[in-house]
Motif scaffolding. Structure first.
Motif: not given
Length: 385
Positions: A210-220
């Motif tokens: 999977s590709e994981s998108v992180q925002t502020g250190g949290i997976c979104t």
């Protein structure tokens, strides 16, 4: 006639991962016992047999383990000394403490993976600002990354260090003796997640990367399979994760979080030895979810098929926002998208807290992503229609 006996799995930790493990246990005929942090935490709302207690207290954990056939985890924070004592008393612990320590301690993990030839960023354990400064100098300058060896998650305990002054400031705020792992700042193109599951008998299967998108250190958000990942790259990432699981003797789910450099190569960022946020897509998008396969592994049942049901699955996390009544908000989401799937965790809504996720799947990635993002945004109060 005696009643049939169910296999009893004790789960330590009462978060949403334990809640979703419990849901998977029902069809397998597994009885779940829960050691929870409090009576109203996510999993304690649905599991019948709940003990409320401190997972760092040896006597509490020992008493809880009595009557369980196997112990597994919602998180990696139980002290390994307690788990070694359980094993010495004949309790099955899966994953065991010798494996779990590599998800608890980043210094131990980096050392073991490097010795095994697994690709990692340049790293060094540092105890003082001067050692962090020397590490940066050896790499040719800042920025570098500093991580607390233990206790960090969702971006906590991770610092970007841009100067000698930052290094000094970091250690002024850290208790003496707390180990810090300094790492190369990887200018990565994206983050990937390779999920595998391994049973005590050595059977192992790999999910699509999977590709994981992180925002502020949290997976979104996750997209599965990772777009524009070649078959060769995907197979290499799966092989890497399977190799780590075997090398460390993992039983159950293993999530290997990877950073993909701009040249296409990857390095390991983190390990998690439990069901993982980046695998929530599997509940609706694969033939066997990560939660079912984790339970199959810890009781040593044959593992299920990890292959996807649809061309694309997008998972979007629902972080606490302005919508307090999430069940009512599902009215709009389900009326708009009959194929949408949602999981709510029963948590009080607080800003930035993971309170649920949505899954969308289909043949057109742009459409699937729009559907997942719209639903998650609506549940967070970002969109009105």
């Amino acid at each position: 006639m005696s009643e049939p006996r169910s296999f009893v799995v004790g789960i330590i930790g009462g978060g949403q991962l334990a809640r979703m493990m419990y849901a998977a246990s029902v069809s397998l005929g597994i009885t779940v016992r829960l050691l929870a942090e409090g009576p109203e935490v996510s999993a304690a709302q649905v599991v019948r047999d709940v003990t409320v207690g401190d997972y760092t207290d040896p006597e509490t954990v020992r008493t809880f383990a009595e009557g369980c056939d196997v112990i597994t985890f919602d998180h990696e924070h139980v002290p390994t000394s307690i788990l070694h004592d359980l094993e010495a008393a004949g309790v099955q612990v899966r994953p065991g403490p010798d494996a779990l320590v590599h998800a608890q301690d980043k210094a131990v993990m980096r050392r073991r993976l490097s010795e095994a030839g697994v690709p990692c960023p340049a790293w060094r354990v540092v105890a003082h600002a001067s050692e962090l400064q020397a590490f940066a100098a050896d790499l040719g300058g800042y920025p570098v990354v500093a991580k607390a060896a233990r206790g960090g998650y969702d971006g906590k305990g991770v610092w970007k260090i841009d100067s000698d002054a930052d290094a000094v400031e970091l250690f002024e705020g850290i208790t003496d003796g707390v180990p810090v792992v300094a790492e190369e700042f990887v200018d990565f193109a994206r983050e990937l997640s390779a999920l595998v599951v391994r049973s005590p008998s050595g059977q192992a299967v790999a999910y699509p990367v999977s590709e994981s998108v992180q925002t502020g250190g949290i997976c979104t958000e996750t997209v599965t399979p990772a777009p524009e990942l070649t078959e060769e790259q995907a197979m290499a990432a799966q092989k890497l994760a399977l190799g780590v699981a075997q090398e460390l003797g993992v039983v159950g789910m293993l999530a290997v979080e990877l950073m993909q450099r701009r040249d296409g190569s990857v390095v390991v960022n983190e390990l998690a030895m439990r069901p993982h946020n980046t695998g929530h897509w599997t509940i609706d998008g694969s033939h066997t979810s990560q939660f079912e396969n984790h339970l199959r592994a810890v009781v040593d049942l044959p593992l299920g098929d990890p292959t996807p049901r649809a061309r694309w699955t997008v998972m979007a996390n629902v972080l606490g926002g302005s919508v307090a009544d999430l069940p009512s908000a599902l009215l709009h989401c389900f009326a708009r998208d009959r194929r949408l799937r949602a999981e709510l965790y029963g948590k009080e809504v607080r800003p930035g807290r993971k309170v649920g996720h949505v899954n969308a799947f289909g043949d057109d990635l742009d459409e699937v992503r729009r559907r997942a993002r719209h639903a998650a945004d609506y549940l967070m109060g970002i969109e009105e229609a």
